[in-house]
Design a protein around this motif. Structure first.
Motif, PDB file in Angstrom:
ATOM      1  N   ASP A   6       0.855  -1.186   0.000  1.00  0.00           N
ATOM      2  CA  ASP A   6       0.000   0.000   0.000  1.00  0.00           C
ATOM      3  C   ASP A   6       0.894   1.241   0.000  1.00  0.00           C
ATOM      4  OD1 ASP A   6      -1.795   2.048   0.509  1.00  0.00           O
ATOM      5  OD2 ASP A   6      -2.676   1.105   2.268  1.00  0.00           O
ATOM      6  N   GLN A   7       0.772   2.074  -1.022  1.00  0.00           N
ATOM      7  CA  GLN A   7       1.620   3.260  -1.136  1.00  0.00           C
ATOM      8  C   GLN A   7       1.430   4.205   0.046  1.00  0.00           C
ATOM      9  OE1 GLN A   7       4.075   3.733  -3.454  1.00  0.00           O
ATOM     10  NE2 GLN A   7       4.657   5.465  -2.168  1.00  0.00           N
ATOM     11  N   ALA A   8       0.228   4.256   0.607  1.00  0.00           N
ATOM     12  CA  ALA A   8      -0.011   5.110   1.777  1.00  0.00           C
ATOM     13  C   ALA A   8       0.860   4.667   2.950  1.00  0.00           C
ATOM     14  CB  ALA A   8      -1.485   5.081   2.168  1.00  0.00           C
ATOM     15  N   LEU A   9       1.062   3.349   3.106  1.00  0.00           N
ATOM     16  CA  LEU A   9       1.932   2.851   4.174  1.00  0.00           C
ATOM     17  C   LEU A   9       3.388   3.188   3.907  1.00  0.00           C
ATOM     18  CD1 LEU A   9       0.522  -0.668   5.082  1.00  0.00           C
ATOM     19  CD2 LEU A   9       0.842   1.255   6.606  1.00  0.00           C
ATOM     20  N   VAL A  10       3.798   3.094   2.659  1.00  0.00           N
ATOM     21  CA  VAL A  10       5.175   3.439   2.296  1.00  0.00           C
ATOM     22  C   VAL A  10       5.426   4.905   2.626  1.00  0.00           C
ATOM     23  CG1 VAL A  10       6.810   3.682   0.378  1.00  0.00           C
ATOM     24  CG2 VAL A  10       5.304   1.682   0.491  1.00  0.00           C
ATOM     25  N   ASP A  11       4.508   5.770   2.208  1.00  0.00           N
ATOM     26  CA  ASP A  11       4.647   7.206   2.466  1.00  0.00           C
ATOM     27  C   ASP A  11       4.634   7.501   3.967  1.00  0.00           C
ATOM     28  OD1 ASP A  11       4.646   7.536  -0.289  1.00  0.00           O
ATOM     29  OD2 ASP A  11       2.551   8.213  -0.372  1.00  0.00           O
ATOM     30  N   PHE A  12       3.707   6.873   4.688  1.00  0.00           N
ATOM     31  CA  PHE A  12       3.614   7.128   6.121  1.00  0.00           C
ATOM     32  C   PHE A  12       4.857   6.641   6.852  1.00  0.00           C
ATOM     33  CE2 PHE A  12       2.256   6.038  10.469  1.00  0.00           C
ATOM     34  CZ  PHE A  12       1.997   7.329  10.911  1.00  0.00           C
TER      35      PHE A  12
END
Length: 130
Positions: free
Chosen positions: A23-29
């Motif tokens: 999940d890109q949101a997890l990578v960013d976070f």
């Protein structure tokens, strides 16, 4: 500096950044958490699959889970108060929560790569990387 507690949904590993469907949101976070910690922030992350008792200890978290189920996760407590649920915050939101000065973007000059028609040799006898 304020303390942020993150209550993640059940993830396969502590960061949630693993497997083939990341999940890109997890990578960013995850990158934002590293950045915030470098600024001196105290951020604790709890994974429902690995630390369910941490969820049970906090009334605000258990109430959110009873009301909204897993849709309440991720859930964020700042100084013990619910700040956000159901999505990961942006870096700007972390700035605000932590009381940090606004981040200013530093422009980066574009990198230009020139194709070479010569052999991969530098001057003299040392090879040059192509």
């Amino acid at each position: 500096m304020k303390t942020i507690q993150v209550f993640d949904p059940a993830l396969c590993c502590s960061s949630g950044v693993c497997g083939v469907d990341v999940d890109q949101a997890l990578v960013d976070f995850s990158a934002d958490v590293d950045w915030a910690k470098a600024q001196g922030a105290q951020i604790e992350r709890f994974n429902l699959a690995q630390q369910p008792m941490e969820f049970a200890k906090r009334v605000a978290v258990t109430e959110a889970l009873q009301r909204d189920g897993n849709a309440a996760l991720p859930l964020f407590l700042v100084e013990g108060k619910v700040m956000m649920s159901s999505r990961y915050p942006t870096r700007d939101e972390l700035h605000q929560w932590l009381g940090l000065a606004a981040q200013t973007a530093v422009p980066v000059a574009p990198v230009t790569v020139q194709a070479s028609t010569s052999s991969c040799r530098g001057s003299g006898s040392k090879p040059m990387c192509c």
